[in-house]
Design a protein around this motif. Sequence first.
Motif, PDB file in Angstrom:
ATOM      1  N   VAL A 160      -1.453   5.604   9.919  1.00  0.00           N
ATOM      2  CA  VAL A 160      -1.215   6.323   8.671  1.00  0.00           C
ATOM      3  C   VAL A 160      -0.631   7.650   9.121  1.00  0.00           C
ATOM      4  N   ILE A 161       0.487   8.062   8.518  1.00  0.00           N
ATOM      5  CA  ILE A 161       1.202   9.239   9.008  1.00  0.00           C
ATOM      6  C   ILE A 161       1.816  10.032   7.859  1.00  0.00           C
ATOM      7  N   SER A 162       1.893  11.316   8.059  1.00  0.00           N
ATOM      8  CA  SER A 162       2.597  12.203   7.140  1.00  0.00           C
ATOM      9  C   SER A 162       3.231  13.306   7.968  1.00  0.00           C
ATOM     10  N   THR A 163       4.450  13.691   7.605  1.00  0.00           N
ATOM     11  CA  THR A 163       5.133  14.771   8.319  1.00  0.00           C
ATOM     12  C   THR A 163       5.912  15.607   7.324  1.00  0.00           C
ATOM     13  N   ARG A 164       6.014  16.892   7.621  1.00  0.00           N
ATOM     14  CA  ARG A 164       6.691  17.823   6.719  1.00  0.00           C
ATOM     15  C   ARG A 164       7.118  19.057   7.491  1.00  0.00           C
ATOM     16  N   THR A 165       8.218  19.666   7.052  1.00  0.00           N
ATOM     17  CA  THR A 165       8.612  20.947   7.641  1.00  0.00           C
ATOM     18  C   THR A 165       7.679  22.034   7.111  1.00  0.00           C
ATOM     19  N   LEU A 166       7.638  23.152   7.823  1.00  0.00           N
ATOM     20  CA  LEU A 166       6.755  24.246   7.430  1.00  0.00           C
ATOM     21  C   LEU A 166       7.330  25.115   6.323  1.00  0.00           C
ATOM     22  N   ALA A 167       8.615  24.972   6.038  1.00  0.00           N
ATOM     23  CA  ALA A 167       9.252  25.794   5.007  1.00  0.00           C
ATOM     24  C   ALA A 167       8.512  25.639   3.684  1.00  0.00           C
ATOM     25  N   GLU A 168       8.058  26.754   3.142  1.00  0.00           N
ATOM     26  CA  GLU A 168       7.383  26.818   1.842  1.00  0.00           C
ATOM     27  C   GLU A 168       6.122  25.953   1.757  1.00  0.00           C
ATOM     28  N   LEU A 202       0.832  -1.205   0.000  1.00  0.00           N
ATOM     29  CA  LEU A 202       0.000   0.000   0.000  1.00  0.00           C
ATOM     30  C   LEU A 202       0.867   1.257   0.000  1.00  0.00           C
ATOM     31  N   ASN A 203       1.968   1.236   0.773  1.00  0.00           N
ATOM     32  CA  ASN A 203       2.873   2.397   0.805  1.00  0.00           C
ATOM     33  C   ASN A 203       3.387   2.728  -0.587  1.00  0.00           C
ATOM     34  N   CYS A 204       3.577   1.705  -1.382  1.00  0.00           N
ATOM     35  CA  CYS A 204       4.130   1.895  -2.724  1.00  0.00           C
ATOM     36  C   CYS A 204       3.075   2.311  -3.745  1.00  0.00           C
ATOM     37  N   SER A 205       1.823   2.000  -3.472  1.00  0.00           N
ATOM     38  CA  SER A 205       0.835   2.176  -4.529  1.00  0.00           C
ATOM     39  C   SER A 205      -0.280   3.175  -4.248  1.00  0.00           C
ATOM     40  N   SER A 206      -0.552   3.478  -2.970  1.00  0.00           N
ATOM     41  CA  SER A 206      -1.786   4.243  -2.757  1.00  0.00           C
ATOM     42  C   SER A 206      -1.789   5.183  -1.554  1.00  0.00           C
ATOM     43  N   THR A 207      -0.636   5.601  -1.083  1.00  0.00           N
ATOM     44  CA  THR A 207      -0.649   6.458   0.102  1.00  0.00           C
ATOM     45  C   THR A 207      -0.231   7.901  -0.183  1.00  0.00           C
ATOM     46  N   PHE A 208       0.099   8.225  -1.419  1.00  0.00           N
ATOM     47  CA  PHE A 208       0.482   9.589  -1.793  1.00  0.00           C
ATOM     48  C   PHE A 208       1.579  10.108  -0.871  1.00  0.00           C
ATOM     49  N   GLU A 209       1.358  11.270  -0.198  1.00  0.00           N
ATOM     50  CA  GLU A 209       2.386  11.836   0.678  1.00  0.00           C
ATOM     51  C   GLU A 209       2.371  11.234   2.079  1.00  0.00           C
ATOM     52  N   ALA A 210       1.472  10.310   2.337  1.00  0.00           N
ATOM     53  CA  ALA A 210       1.388   9.636   3.637  1.00  0.00           C
ATOM     54  C   ALA A 210       2.040   8.258   3.531  1.00  0.00           C
ATOM     55  N   ARG A 211       2.068   7.552   4.647  1.00  0.00           N
ATOM     56  CA  ARG A 211       2.603   6.191   4.657  1.00  0.00           C
ATOM     57  C   ARG A 211       2.055   5.466   5.871  1.00  0.00           C
ATOM     58  N   PHE A 212       2.074   4.137   5.812  1.00  0.00           N
ATOM     59  CA  PHE A 212       1.750   3.334   6.979  1.00  0.00           C
ATOM     60  C   PHE A 212       3.023   3.160   7.787  1.00  0.00           C
ATOM     61  N   GLY A 213       2.876   3.118   9.101  1.00  0.00           N
ATOM     62  CA  GLY A 213       4.012   2.907   9.991  1.00  0.00           C
ATOM     63  C   GLY A 213       3.531   2.298  11.287  1.00  0.00           C
ATOM     64  N   ILE A 214       4.461   2.079  12.200  1.00  0.00           N
ATOM     65  CA  ILE A 214       4.129   1.534  13.515  1.00  0.00           C
ATOM     66  C   ILE A 214       4.660   2.488  14.573  1.00  0.00           C
ATOM     67  N   ILE A 215       3.775   2.902  15.468  1.00  0.00           N
ATOM     68  CA  ILE A 215       4.129   3.742  16.610  1.00  0.00           C
ATOM     69  C   ILE A 215       3.468   3.136  17.846  1.00  0.00           C
ATOM     70  N   ASP A 216       4.267   2.847  18.869  1.00  0.00           N
ATOM     71  CA  ASP A 216       3.737   2.326  20.143  1.00  0.00           C
ATOM     72  C   ASP A 216       2.784   1.144  19.940  1.00  0.00           C
ATOM     73  N   ASN A 217       3.229   0.148  19.182  1.00  0.00           N
ATOM     74  CA  ASN A 217       2.427  -1.053  18.924  1.00  0.00           C
ATOM     75  C   ASN A 217       1.076  -0.758  18.275  1.00  0.00           C
ATOM     76  N   ILE A 268      -7.244   7.974   3.976  1.00  0.00           N
ATOM     77  CA  ILE A 268      -6.598   6.657   3.902  1.00  0.00           C
ATOM     78  C   ILE A 268      -6.868   5.866   5.180  1.00  0.00           C
ATOM     79  N   ALA A 269      -6.799   6.522   6.327  1.00  0.00           N
ATOM     80  CA  ALA A 269      -7.073   5.831   7.594  1.00  0.00           C
ATOM     81  C   ALA A 269      -8.514   5.342   7.638  1.00  0.00           C
ATOM     82  N   ASP A 270      -9.448   6.215   7.287  1.00  0.00           N
ATOM     83  CA  ASP A 270     -10.864   5.831   7.321  1.00  0.00           C
ATOM     84  C   ASP A 270     -11.183   4.745   6.295  1.00  0.00           C
TER      85      ASP A 270
END
Length: 159
Positions: A120-128, A101-116, A144-146
Amino acid sequence: MTSYPETQTNNELVNQLIAETTSMNHVEVIENVIDSLEQDDSAMVSHTPEGGYLWKFKYGSVEVFVQLTGKNDEDTITIWSVVLKLPAKDEPRLLRYLLELNCSSTFEARFGIIDNQVVVISTRTLAELSPGEVSRLITIVATIADDNDEALQSEYGAA
């Protein structure tokens, strides 16, 4: 002799004008996007002592979190939503599926694991970062999460 205050050159004036018109209030933009997405008057916000913000709102069957670490170009916006608690059934198959799914359908987001938890997560700096990008990032993570939480819980939930 008359002295006049130092005047700015045309380039300095143009640069100042551009800076003033392109700087945006990230907090206001985030709150406008959340207002357009949240359901059941579910939006909540908290402020950190360091000047950050954390919002939480309901979108479909998921809770979405938006964290803003500050207001400078080096600060970040992170959006995430939990879709599955771990451990899960057949985790190797689950992880392979999430990578696909990360490779085909998450755009600027991705699946990951946090605290078990699978998120779905996305992060970016505020610059521009433009208001449209803020809206897109929040909308992508929420959608994507829903779209995936119930299917993932049904297929892989509670080992």
